[in-house]
Motif scaffolding. Structure first.
Motif, PDB file in Angstrom:
ATOM      1  N   LEU A  69       3.058  -3.712 -19.428  1.00  0.00           N
ATOM      2  CA  LEU A  69       2.721  -3.089 -18.147  1.00  0.00           C
ATOM      3  C   LEU A  69       3.986  -2.768 -17.356  1.00  0.00           C
ATOM      4  O   LEU A  69       3.976  -1.883 -16.487  1.00  0.00           O
ATOM      5  CB  LEU A  69       1.807  -4.031 -17.346  1.00  0.00           C
ATOM      6  N   SER A  70       5.081  -3.439 -17.676  1.00  0.00           N
ATOM      7  CA  SER A  70       6.345  -3.223 -16.970  1.00  0.00           C
ATOM      8  C   SER A  70       6.892  -1.811 -17.131  1.00  0.00           C
ATOM      9  O   SER A  70       7.801  -1.420 -16.390  1.00  0.00           O
ATOM     10  CB  SER A  70       7.398  -4.231 -17.453  1.00  0.00           C
ATOM     11  N   VAL A  71       6.370  -1.031 -18.062  1.00  0.00           N
ATOM     12  CA  VAL A  71       6.859   0.341 -18.206  1.00  0.00           C
ATOM     13  C   VAL A  71       6.514   1.180 -16.978  1.00  0.00           C
ATOM     14  O   VAL A  71       7.131   2.231 -16.751  1.00  0.00           O
ATOM     15  CB  VAL A  71       6.322   1.038 -19.478  1.00  0.00           C
ATOM     16  N   PHE A  72       5.544   0.739 -16.166  1.00  0.00           N
ATOM     17  CA  PHE A  72       5.152   1.513 -14.984  1.00  0.00           C
ATOM     18  C   PHE A  72       5.881   1.075 -13.731  1.00  0.00           C
ATOM     19  O   PHE A  72       5.902   1.808 -12.735  1.00  0.00           O
ATOM     20  CB  PHE A  72       3.632   1.440 -14.781  1.00  0.00           C
ATOM     21  N   GLY A  73       6.458  -0.106 -13.713  1.00  0.00           N
ATOM     22  CA  GLY A  73       7.222  -0.551 -12.569  1.00  0.00           C
ATOM     23  C   GLY A  73       6.376  -0.773 -11.329  1.00  0.00           C
ATOM     24  O   GLY A  73       5.153  -0.926 -11.389  1.00  0.00           O
ATOM     25  N   ALA A  74       7.058  -0.763 -10.187  1.00  0.00           N
ATOM     26  CA  ALA A  74       6.407  -1.079  -8.911  1.00  0.00           C
ATOM     27  C   ALA A  74       5.801   0.184  -8.294  1.00  0.00           C
ATOM     28  O   ALA A  74       6.420   0.859  -7.475  1.00  0.00           O
ATOM     29  CB  ALA A  74       7.414  -1.701  -7.955  1.00  0.00           C
ATOM     30  N   GLU A 129       2.315   0.285  -4.470  1.00  0.00           N
ATOM     31  CA  GLU A 129       2.638  -0.911  -3.706  1.00  0.00           C
ATOM     32  C   GLU A 129       2.049  -0.875  -2.289  1.00  0.00           C
ATOM     33  O   GLU A 129       1.899  -1.910  -1.656  1.00  0.00           O
ATOM     34  CB  GLU A 129       4.155  -1.078  -3.606  1.00  0.00           C
ATOM     35  N   ALA A 130       1.718   0.316  -1.807  1.00  0.00           N
ATOM     36  CA  ALA A 130       1.167   0.431  -0.456  1.00  0.00           C
ATOM     37  C   ALA A 130      -0.343   0.211  -0.433  1.00  0.00           C
ATOM     38  O   ALA A 130      -0.869  -0.486   0.434  1.00  0.00           O
ATOM     39  CB  ALA A 130       1.506   1.799   0.139  1.00  0.00           C
ATOM     40  N   ASP A 131      -1.051   0.813  -1.402  1.00  0.00           N
ATOM     41  CA  ASP A 131      -2.525   0.733  -1.375  1.00  0.00           C
ATOM     42  C   ASP A 131      -3.112  -0.223  -2.413  1.00  0.00           C
ATOM     43  O   ASP A 131      -4.320  -0.416  -2.465  1.00  0.00           O
ATOM     44  CB  ASP A 131      -3.132   2.126  -1.561  1.00  0.00           C
ATOM     45  N   TYR A 132      -2.272  -0.806  -3.271  1.00  0.00           N
ATOM     46  CA  TYR A 132      -2.714  -1.760  -4.291  1.00  0.00           C
ATOM     47  C   TYR A 132      -3.786  -1.164  -5.216  1.00  0.00           C
ATOM     48  O   TYR A 132      -4.690  -1.855  -5.675  1.00  0.00           O
ATOM     49  CB  TYR A 132      -3.248  -3.046  -3.645  1.00  0.00           C
ATOM     50  N   PHE A 192       6.601 -13.289   1.158  1.00  0.00           N
ATOM     51  CA  PHE A 192       5.482 -13.584   2.049  1.00  0.00           C
ATOM     52  C   PHE A 192       4.387 -12.519   2.015  1.00  0.00           C
ATOM     53  O   PHE A 192       3.261 -12.774   2.414  1.00  0.00           O
ATOM     54  CB  PHE A 192       5.994 -13.728   3.493  1.00  0.00           C
ATOM     55  N   ARG A 193       4.715 -11.337   1.538  1.00  0.00           N
ATOM     56  CA  ARG A 193       3.742 -10.250   1.533  1.00  0.00           C
ATOM     57  C   ARG A 193       2.728 -10.442   0.417  1.00  0.00           C
ATOM     58  O   ARG A 193       3.034 -11.023  -0.627  1.00  0.00           O
ATOM     59  CB  ARG A 193       4.476  -8.911   1.358  1.00  0.00           C
ATOM     60  N   ARG A 194       1.521  -9.950   0.641  1.00  0.00           N
ATOM     61  CA  ARG A 194       0.448 -10.035  -0.362  1.00  0.00           C
ATOM     62  C   ARG A 194       0.944  -9.587  -1.737  1.00  0.00           C
ATOM     63  O   ARG A 194       1.623  -8.580  -1.865  1.00  0.00           O
ATOM     64  CB  ARG A 194      -0.725  -9.143   0.088  1.00  0.00           C
ATOM     65  N   GLN A 195       0.550 -10.359  -2.746  1.00  0.00           N
ATOM     66  CA  GLN A 195       0.884 -10.024  -4.131  1.00  0.00           C
ATOM     67  C   GLN A 195      -0.367 -10.146  -4.988  1.00  0.00           C
ATOM     68  O   GLN A 195      -0.991 -11.201  -5.026  1.00  0.00           O
ATOM     69  CB  GLN A 195       1.980 -10.942  -4.667  1.00  0.00           C
ATOM     70  N   ASP A 196      -0.744  -9.062  -5.653  1.00  0.00           N
ATOM     71  CA  ASP A 196      -1.904  -9.051  -6.545  1.00  0.00           C
ATOM     72  C   ASP A 196      -1.419  -9.182  -7.980  1.00  0.00           C
ATOM     73  O   ASP A 196      -0.679  -8.323  -8.476  1.00  0.00           O
ATOM     74  CB  ASP A 196      -2.703  -7.756  -6.389  1.00  0.00           C
ATOM     75  N   ILE A 253      10.774  -8.276 -11.120  1.00  0.00           N
ATOM     76  CA  ILE A 253       9.412  -8.596 -11.557  1.00  0.00           C
ATOM     77  C   ILE A 253       8.710  -9.456 -10.511  1.00  0.00           C
ATOM     78  O   ILE A 253       7.558  -9.213 -10.151  1.00  0.00           O
ATOM     79  CB  ILE A 253       9.444  -9.306 -12.925  1.00  0.00           C
ATOM     80  N   MET A 254       9.412 -10.477 -10.003  1.00  0.00           N
ATOM     81  CA  MET A 254       8.808 -11.368  -9.004  1.00  0.00           C
ATOM     82  C   MET A 254       8.600 -10.649  -7.669  1.00  0.00           C
ATOM     83  O   MET A 254       7.670 -10.961  -6.923  1.00  0.00           O
ATOM     84  CB  MET A 254       9.685 -12.606  -8.814  1.00  0.00           C
ATOM     85  N   LYS A 255       9.449  -9.668  -7.372  1.00  0.00           N
ATOM     86  CA  LYS A 255       9.339  -8.909  -6.137  1.00  0.00           C
ATOM     87  C   LYS A 255       8.127  -7.973  -6.148  1.00  0.00           C
ATOM     88  O   LYS A 255       7.528  -7.708  -5.104  1.00  0.00           O
ATOM     89  CB  LYS A 255      10.623  -8.094  -5.934  1.00  0.00           C
ATOM     90  N   GLN A 256       7.764  -7.478  -7.328  1.00  0.00           N
ATOM     91  CA  GLN A 256       6.681  -6.495  -7.423  1.00  0.00           C
ATOM     92  C   GLN A 256       5.388  -7.070  -6.848  1.00  0.00           C
ATOM     93  O   GLN A 256       4.978  -8.171  -7.195  1.00  0.00           O
ATOM     94  CB  GLN A 256       6.484  -6.064  -8.882  1.00  0.00           C
ATOM     95  N   ARG A 257       4.717  -6.300  -6.012  1.00  0.00           N
ATOM     96  CA  ARG A 257       3.529  -6.793  -5.313  1.00  0.00           C
ATOM     97  C   ARG A 257       2.225  -6.395  -5.976  1.00  0.00           C
ATOM     98  O   ARG A 257       1.189  -7.026  -5.738  1.00  0.00           O
ATOM     99  CB  ARG A 257       3.515  -6.254  -3.875  1.00  0.00           C
ATOM    100  N   ASN A 258       2.218  -5.354  -6.778  1.00  0.00           N
ATOM    101  CA  ASN A 258       0.964  -4.863  -7.349  1.00  0.00           C
ATOM    102  C   ASN A 258       1.009  -4.840  -8.873  1.00  0.00           C
ATOM    103  O   ASN A 258       1.744  -4.053  -9.471  1.00  0.00           O
ATOM    104  CB  ASN A 258       0.663  -3.447  -6.838  1.00  0.00           C
ATOM    105  N   TRP A 259       0.202  -5.712  -9.497  1.00  0.00           N
ATOM    106  CA  TRP A 259       0.115  -5.775 -10.954  1.00  0.00           C
ATOM    107  C   TRP A 259      -1.298  -5.437 -11.437  1.00  0.00           C
ATOM    108  O   TRP A 259      -1.680  -5.773 -12.558  1.00  0.00           O
ATOM    109  CB  TRP A 259       0.522  -7.166 -11.448  1.00  0.00           C
TER     110      TRP A 259
END
Length: 337
Positions: free
Chosen positions: A124-129, A132-135, A202-206, A295-301
């Protein structure tokens, strides 16, 4: 599936060893692709056949494949799981994931050994971050934008595979894969057992996950149906908060007393860069490094697995609670915890 000849490259690794087991359970003739120096700890079943393949030496790999063809013929399906996830230098990701895959396919073509199906384990990492705004879930029509050297190398391999005219590929892009034998998520369990739990930002992470046996199920469904020309995301179909995984581990460990700390991203970035550069100077790989920080910074997975469910009949058998329970039990049994 009965009697189908399948090669699993990277068979001594975490995912590869489970793919070998999955093939055997389904009655396939399974060849484990390993290096001479590879551990065979999880490849003890007497039904396993071994193919020595060295992806670090292009000339040797061609000689090994030519010899295998002369003695045993080719394979009906190749599941290419071999690759690198940790490197001292960014260029090593390109070498281990893109160039090694490309050379492997070129040699198979020259030797007339292209199988009826070539399964490539991407990420899934091929798509990156993105989103991130609308999840919103990452979908196959989205444009890949990898933000790690690992993701870039996997994307390059995907692009090469998809560019080949008539090549019988199917690509899987799993999200975070966990389970027995896995060592990165194990570090979280080890930390919690030592009474410390650290969250990133601190920001929401899915977050999304897939238990290794469900990834094997998805691959085997594709092999069974001989699907080609497709790429699929793989998860358990659920979305979790950043604390869910650690909460489940904590529960399975008997709820030990715990100090919980949320690390600001600026501090995590500093620590990751210092640890990564320090490890590079010492010629060692580090769990914390600039790539890991991204990877840890990314908020939307989130990712869309509906094509996998619709086309292959994939139904996840392990949600996170069941998967973590089985994983922690294995860690305890093996003395890891």
């Amino acid at each position: 599936m009965e009697g189908k000849k399948i090669l699993v490259t990277g068979a001594s690794g975490f995912i590869g060893s489970f793919l070998v087991e999955g093939g055997l359970e389904r009655g396939m003739q399974v060849w484990a692709g390993v290096r001479r120096s590879s551990s065979r700890k999880y490849l003890q079943d007497g039904r396993i056949r071994f193919a020595e393949l060295d992806f670090t030496d292009s000339d040797r790999l061609e000689a090994q494949l030519r010899r295998h063809k002369e003695e045993h013929g080719g394979w009906d399906c190749i599941v290419h799981c071999a690759g690198v996830t940790k490197c001292l230098d960014k260029a090593d990701f390109e070498i281990g994931n893109y160039w090694a895959t490309r050379h492997f396919i070129e040699v198979l073509s020259r030797l007339g050994m292209v199988p009826r199906q070539f399964v490539y384990l991407s990420s899934l990492s091929v798509f990156g971050a993105i989103h991130e705004a609308d999840y919103a879930p990452i979908r196959e029509e989205d444009t890949p934008c990898p933000n790690t050297a690992y993701g870039v190398s996997k994307l390059h391999a995907e692009e090469y595979i998809r560019s080949l005219q008539g090549f019988p590929y199917v690509i899987f892009r799993p999200t975070g894969v966990y389970g027995p034998r896995e060592k990165d998520y194990y570090l979280m369990a080890q930390s919690i057992a030592r009474h410390v739990d650290i969250a990133a930002g601190f920001r929401r992470q899915d977050l999304t996950f897939v238990y290794v046996k469900d990834l094997v199920q998805a691959v085997c469904l594709a092999v069974e149906r001989e699907v080609t020309g497709r790429a699929y995301f793989v998860s358990d179909g659920q979305v979790y908060s950043s604390r869910t995984f650690s909460d489940l581990i904590w529960n399975e460990l008997g709820k030990p007393w715990l100090v919980r700390f949320t690390c600001p991203l600026w501090l995590l970035k500093t620590i990751s860069y210092v640890a990564g550069n320090g490890a590079k100077l010492a010629r060692k790989t580090s769990t914390l490094n600039p790539d890991k920080y991204r990877i840890m910074k990314q908020r939307n997975w989130r990712c869309d697995i509906s094509p996998l469910e619709r086309e292959l009949g994939y139904r996840p058998r392990y949600l996170l609670e069941e998967g973590v329970k089985e994983t922690i039990e294995w860690y305890k049994k093996e003395g890891w915890l």
